[in-house]
Design a protein around this motif. Structure first.
Motif, mmCIF file in Angstrom:
data_model
loop_
_atom_site.group_PDB
_atom_site.id
_atom_site.type_symbol
_atom_site.label_atom_id
_atom_site.label_comp_id
_atom_site.label_asym_id
_atom_site.label_seq_id
_atom_site.Cartn_x
_atom_site.Cartn_y
_atom_site.Cartn_z
ATOM 1 N N SER A 195 2.857 72.825 57.671
ATOM 2 C CA SER A 195 3.255 72.139 58.886
ATOM 3 C C SER A 195 2.154 72.254 59.919
ATOM 4 C CB SER A 195 4.553 72.744 59.427
ATOM 5 O OG SER A 195 4.351 74.096 59.749
ATOM 6 N N SER A 196 2.012 71.222 60.746
ATOM 7 C CA SER A 196 0.965 71.225 61.748
ATOM 8 C C SER A 196 1.540 70.747 63.067
ATOM 9 C CB SER A 196 -0.196 70.323 61.321
ATOM 10 O OG SER A 196 -0.725 70.772 60.098
ATOM 11 N N THR A 197 0.994 71.218 64.129
ATOM 12 C CA THR A 197 1.366 70.802 65.476
ATOM 13 C C THR A 197 0.099 70.433 66.200
ATOM 14 O OG1 THR A 197 1.123 73.005 66.400
ATOM 15 C CG2 THR A 197 3.266 72.482 65.422
ATOM 16 N N ASP A 237 -2.397 73.084 66.255
ATOM 17 C CA ASP A 237 -2.758 73.635 64.954
ATOM 18 C C ASP A 237 -4.192 74.151 64.996
ATOM 19 O OD1 ASP A 237 -3.784 73.659 62.156
ATOM 20 O OD2 ASP A 237 -1.747 72.986 61.738
ATOM 21 N N SER A 252 -6.711 59.467 53.218
ATOM 22 C CA SER A 252 -5.417 59.551 53.891
ATOM 23 C C SER A 252 -5.578 59.025 55.309
ATOM 24 C CB SER A 252 -4.913 60.998 53.924
ATOM 25 O OG SER A 252 -5.738 61.788 54.764
ATOM 26 N N VAL A 297 -4.983 60.679 57.919
ATOM 27 C CA VAL A 297 -5.583 61.777 58.696
ATOM 28 C C VAL A 297 -7.100 61.733 58.580
ATOM 29 C CG1 VAL A 297 -5.701 64.275 58.982
ATOM 30 C CG2 VAL A 297 -3.529 63.205 58.396
ATOM 31 N N ARG A 356 -1.324 67.231 59.665
ATOM 32 C CA ARG A 356 -0.558 66.042 60.042
ATOM 33 C C ARG A 356 -1.369 65.147 60.955
ATOM 34 N NH1 ARG A 356 5.590 68.251 61.227
ATOM 35 N NH2 ARG A 356 6.069 68.867 59.080
ATOM 36 N N TYR A 357 -1.014 63.875 60.947
ATOM 37 C CA TYR A 357 -1.779 62.882 61.689
ATOM 38 C C TYR A 357 -1.799 63.200 63.182
ATOM 39 C CZ TYR A 357 -3.405 58.285 63.243
ATOM 40 O OH TYR A 357 -4.112 57.267 63.804
ATOM 41 N N ASN A 358 -0.632 63.593 63.742
ATOM 42 C CA ASN A 358 -0.556 63.807 65.184
ATOM 43 C C ASN A 358 -1.140 65.145 65.620
ATOM 44 O OD1 ASN A 358 1.328 65.545 64.176
ATOM 45 N ND2 ASN A 358 3.059 64.747 65.359
#
Length: 547
Positions: free
Chosen positions: A2-4, A7, A36, A38, A151-153
């Motif tokens: 998981s990423s925020t 991150d 991808s 990302v 993750r993209y965001n």
């Protein structure tokens, strides 16, 4: 994973792009990422930091496209020399190198030379844990970034601010490299980093960070950030050093006198900045090394350099292609009535015929032999006899052979790939018996050797000799269900790589579980009681596709 937006991987990635944009002399970034959204966003961030257009290339680009040269087709048409410019002709070119893990040594040398002359490079590595960028390029790129699982965001939604970068570049001109090279050098040695370039790039990264943070001098914080980004991913020791009670107070005093608190601060930065993916890859490599330690006529390949000549084909004089003059003239003659008469045969670019050759790659036969207690002394002796028969056939065809034995809780490489029949027989004769049957470990060891051979241009094949009855899993724990599942899982990897496999069942009667593994391998299953040693070689050659 998981990423925020906070991150740490994303933070390191954006910081690497920023420092690279401030000081392009940092060389560039080795990016590990499969295609991808990302990765596409990461490339957009890179473009936003540079006031220049990036050119995309891969290892198939010809020398003419890289360096330019005489355009033979245009020259023949125009009647005067026509030259083209290449991607590396411009000063300080900006490059996106895709599929960087597949670069040949010759292509790597060309790109490395371009980097030494000021090229700016983003090398995109799409390979797995066993693949990687050539060391010559790794050494020249300051930052190694892995964004798999991001993750993209997590990355910044907007690009880099060109005005901020420009101001940092102006401050960079007034900043010296500082005098902290000695502690950084000692730190690199502590981490197992032997490259002098890595030390230099660490100091450059620290200098770029100071300029970006609007500082007039390089501080310990800047060096800590530079070391975490440059030295951290290059660390090749199992763990970072820790204080021990054996250190004398005098040694401690001398170390702090020499380096102050800098080393401790930088080490802590590296501990917190080491990518988890790098640590996992290191642990996997250590596990593979433990399992591989001791406690030819191959596929046809077409090329334009050597081998048996085959029919030429139409093509261009690029990528090292060689012109077949006679075939080119034959192709041009029928068109002479339609071309201007000049007293000589008029040849056009579309007439070119390229020489082709066909050669056979060396073949490697990997023997993975079950030496467990279930095989028993008599059956193990029969297995050794069968392997020696097969080794003799392999030697007569000038194939390379490798021998692996698996027993107890792992596999052992008795003989790395070689053509020495005497050495192979001696190692095999000393093969001990006893213990469990770690079939998955035997297959895994063979798989690693086969992949390494394929990367060297060889055609690998596997010969598995076992009585079945896998009862030790990959982690060394006993248990038939998990052991069988692990063996079938690795067999699927063999099948995916299309590596020819022959399974010889050395048990007193055919074993269904071993037959299932053989089917998963996609190879041939051969019960030993149903044939004599003399027929094994024929079975092997048929299974390996030999004539």
């Amino acid at each position: 994973m998981s990423s925020t937006p906070e991150d740490p991987i994303a933070t390191r990635a954006i910081l690497a792009i920023t420092l690279w944009a401030v000081d392009p002399a940092l060389g560039g970034i080795w990016l590990r990422a499969k295609p991808s959204p990302v990765r596409s966003h990461f490339l957009r961030l890179v473009r936003s930091g540079f006031d220049a257009r990036f050119a995309k290339l891969n290892h198939t680009v010809s020398d003419e496209a890289l360096f330019g040269g005489l355009d033979v087709g245009a020259t023949l048409t125009a009647g005067k020399p026509i030259f083209t410019s290449g991607l590396l002709s411009a000063p300080n070119p900006h490059l996106f190198l895709t599929q960087a893990e597949t670069c040949t040594s010759a292509f790597t040398a060309r790109i490395a030379t371009a980097c030494d002359r000021g090229a700016v490079l983003l090398a995109i590595d799409e390979g797995g844990a066993d693949d990687g960028l050539a060391p010559a390029l790794q050494d020249r790129l300051a930052f190694h970034v892995d964004i798999e699982g991001l993750r993209y965001n997590a990355l910044s939604a907007s690009g880099l601010d060109q005005e901020t970068i420009a101001r940092a570049q102006a401050r960079l001109k007034n900043l010296s490299m500082g005098s902290d090279i000695e502690p950084v050098t000692e730190l690199a040695q502590t981490l197992g980093v032997t490259s002098v370039r890595a030390v230099h790039l660490t100091l450059r990264a620290a200098r770029a960070h100071a300029a970006f943070c609007d500082r007039g001098t390089i501080t310990q914080e800047d060096i800590s950030v530079g070391a975490g980004l440059v030295l951290g991913p290059r660390t090749n020791v199992a763990y970072l050093p820790e204080e021990t009670e054996e250190q004398t107070s005098e040694e401690e005093t001398n170390r702090h006198t020499r380096q102050g608190q800098l080393e401790d601060q930088v080490l802590e930065s590296i501990r917190t900045n080491l990518p988890s993916a790098m640590m996992m890859a290191f642990l996997q490599n250590q596990r593979s090394a433990r399992q591989l330690s001791g406690a030819g006529a191959g596929m046809k390949q077409k090329g334009n350099r050597r081998g048996r000549p085959i029919a030429p084909r139409p093509g261009n004089l690029s990528g090292g292609n060689r012109l077949d003059v006679l075939s080119t003239i034959r192709r041009a003659i029928p068109w002479q009535p339609l071309r201007p008469k000049s007293g000589v045969i008029a040849v056009r670019k579309e007439d070119f015929a390229i020489k082709r050759f066909e050669e056979k790659s060396d073949r490697l036969i990997v023997f993975s032999v079950d030496a467990s207690g279930s095989s028993a002394a008599k059956r193990l002796g029969e297995a050794k006899g069968a392997v020696e028969t097969l080794l003799g056939e392999a030697y007569s065809r000038r194939d390379h052979v490798a021998v692996i034995a698996f027993r107890k809780d792992g596999a052992e490489v008795l003989l790395p790939p070689t053509r020495s029949l005497v050495q192979a027989k001696r190692r095999l004769g000393a093969l001990p018996g006893g213990g469990g049957t770690p079939l998955a470990s035997g297959l895994h060891a063979g798989f690693l050797i086969a992949l390494a051979a394929r990367k060297k241009g060889m055609s690998p094949s596997l010969v598995l000799l076992s009585d079945g009855g896998a009862n030790v899993a990959m982690d060394g724990q006993p248990g038939r269900p998990q052991a069988q599942a692990d063996a079938e899982d690795i067999a699927r990897h063999f099948a995916a790589q299309r590596i020819p496999c022959l399974t010889i069942d050395t048990g007193r009667r055919p074993d269904p579980t071993l037959q299932r593994v053989s089917e998963t391998l996609g190879g041939t299953y051969f019960p030993l009681p149903h044939g004599q040693d003399g027929s094994l070689s024929d079975t092997l050659m048929n299974a390996m596709g030999a004539a």
